[in-house]
Design an enzyme around this catalytic site. Structure first.
Site, PDB file in Angstrom:
ATOM      1  N   SER A   1      38.708  45.442  41.470  1.00  0.00           N
ATOM      2  CA  SER A   1      39.558  44.270  41.277  1.00  0.00           C
ATOM      3  C   SER A   1      39.612  43.847  39.813  1.00  0.00           C
ATOM      4  O   SER A   1      38.680  44.062  39.030  1.00  0.00           O
ATOM      5  CB  SER A   1      39.062  43.091  42.124  1.00  0.00           C
ATOM      6  OG  SER A   1      39.642  41.875  41.725  1.00  0.00           O
TER       7      SER A   1
ATOM      8  N   TYR B   1      32.842  36.022  43.425  1.00  0.00           N
ATOM      9  CA  TYR B   1      33.737  37.174  43.465  1.00  0.00           C
ATOM     10  C   TYR B   1      33.726  37.954  42.151  1.00  0.00           C
ATOM     11  O   TYR B   1      33.521  39.174  42.143  1.00  0.00           O
ATOM     12  CB  TYR B   1      35.156  36.712  43.790  1.00  0.00           C
ATOM     13  CG  TYR B   1      36.148  37.846  43.958  1.00  0.00           C
ATOM     14  CD1 TYR B   1      36.118  38.652  45.088  1.00  0.00           C
ATOM     15  CD2 TYR B   1      37.120  38.098  42.990  1.00  0.00           C
ATOM     16  CE1 TYR B   1      37.020  39.681  45.252  1.00  0.00           C
ATOM     17  CE2 TYR B   1      38.033  39.125  43.152  1.00  0.00           C
ATOM     18  CZ  TYR B   1      37.985  39.911  44.286  1.00  0.00           C
ATOM     19  OH  TYR B   1      38.880  40.938  44.444  1.00  0.00           O
TER      20      TYR B   1
END
Length: 266
Positions: A155, A168
């Site tokens: 990501s 995250y």
């Protein structure tokens, strides 16, 4: 050199985690279309995994589905063994399964408001789970005599921190570090390890939930934030995964490839 229209994946055995939806499904379908034999792995939704496998078989490919809690090492060992037993070896893997804040399952919020349970839940899937999959995929490839390609889903969150995303970003930064370490340690065996770093991607559960809680976010991303002016698609990321799995990227390892419309440079 492989033909650009035949990347050399026919007959290769590929494992895809998080293959029931979004980027995982798109990658599994793309790999299956190119002749790879695909193991579609899901965490809890056996039905979603079987749907992906059925789509591959319906288009003339070969695939089967299995479930695995990637945070459980025993289950990961059995997952990798099942693929090797079914197909004789493991040639490629896409460690795609992940978890992040979406305002529905996991709230947004500053780091100081993040509770420990949420931190540990995200770290367990994104970092521990990727580590366990990577570890046992590498061991299987080494037992086969080396060679192979592994792609991790890191990501844009692994490259560029965003306030409010809590665990995250740190978890995905850890995935980038794992990728580079594994690439160094296994280059001598001809095993390549890379990562894809998608930006906001439509058609994924995370983005669908995000847009449900903030309907205007997609327009803001496309109009003001993403340099190329549109959200990514699962297919955009799948094509990058195909390239990294294939011999077309035979001299590429340890990379964190951004597929984000230029967002990482803004």
């Amino acid at each position: 050199m492989p033909d650009l229209y035949d990347p050399g994946l026919s007959g290769k055995s590929v494992l895809v985690t998080g293959g029931g939806t979004g980027i995982g499904r798109a990658a599994a379908l793309a790999l299956g279309k190119l002749g790879a034999r695909v193991a579609v792995v899901t965490g809890h939704s056996a039905r979603a995994g079987e749907e992906t496998a059925a789509l591959i078989r319906r288009s003339g490919g070969e695939a089967f589905a299995l479930t695995c809690d990637i945070t459980d090492e025993d289950q990961v060992i059995r997952m990798v063994a099942a693929v090797a037993e079914r197909y004789g070896r493991l040639d490629c893997a896409f460690n795609n399964a992940g978890l992040g804040p979406d305002g529905v399952r996991i709230p947004y919020g500053p780091l100081v408001e993040l509770d420990l349970d949420t931190w540990e839940k995200i770290m367990a899937v994104n970092l521990r789970g990727t580590f366990l999959c990577l570890k046992h995929e590498l061991l299987q490839m080494e037992r086969q005599g080396g060679g192979g390609s592994i792609v991790n889903n890191a990501s844009i969150g692994g490259l560029k921190m965003s306030p409010g995303y809590g665990a995250y970003g740190p978890s995905k930064a850890g995935v980038v570090a794992l990728t580079r370490l594994a690439a160094l340690e296994h280059a001598h065996s001809g095993i390549r390890v890379n990562a894809v770093c998608p930006g906001p991607t439509e058609g994924t559960p995370l983005m669908e939930n995000t847009l449900r809680t903030d309907p205007g976010k997609g327009a803001r991303l496309e109009g003001e934030i993403i340099p190329l002016g549109r959200l990514g698609t699962a297919g955009d990321v799948a094509e990058a995964v195909v390239w990294l799995c294939s011999p077309l990227s035979r001299h590429t390892t340890g990379q964190a490839l951004s597929v984000d419309g230029g967002l990482h440079i803004k």
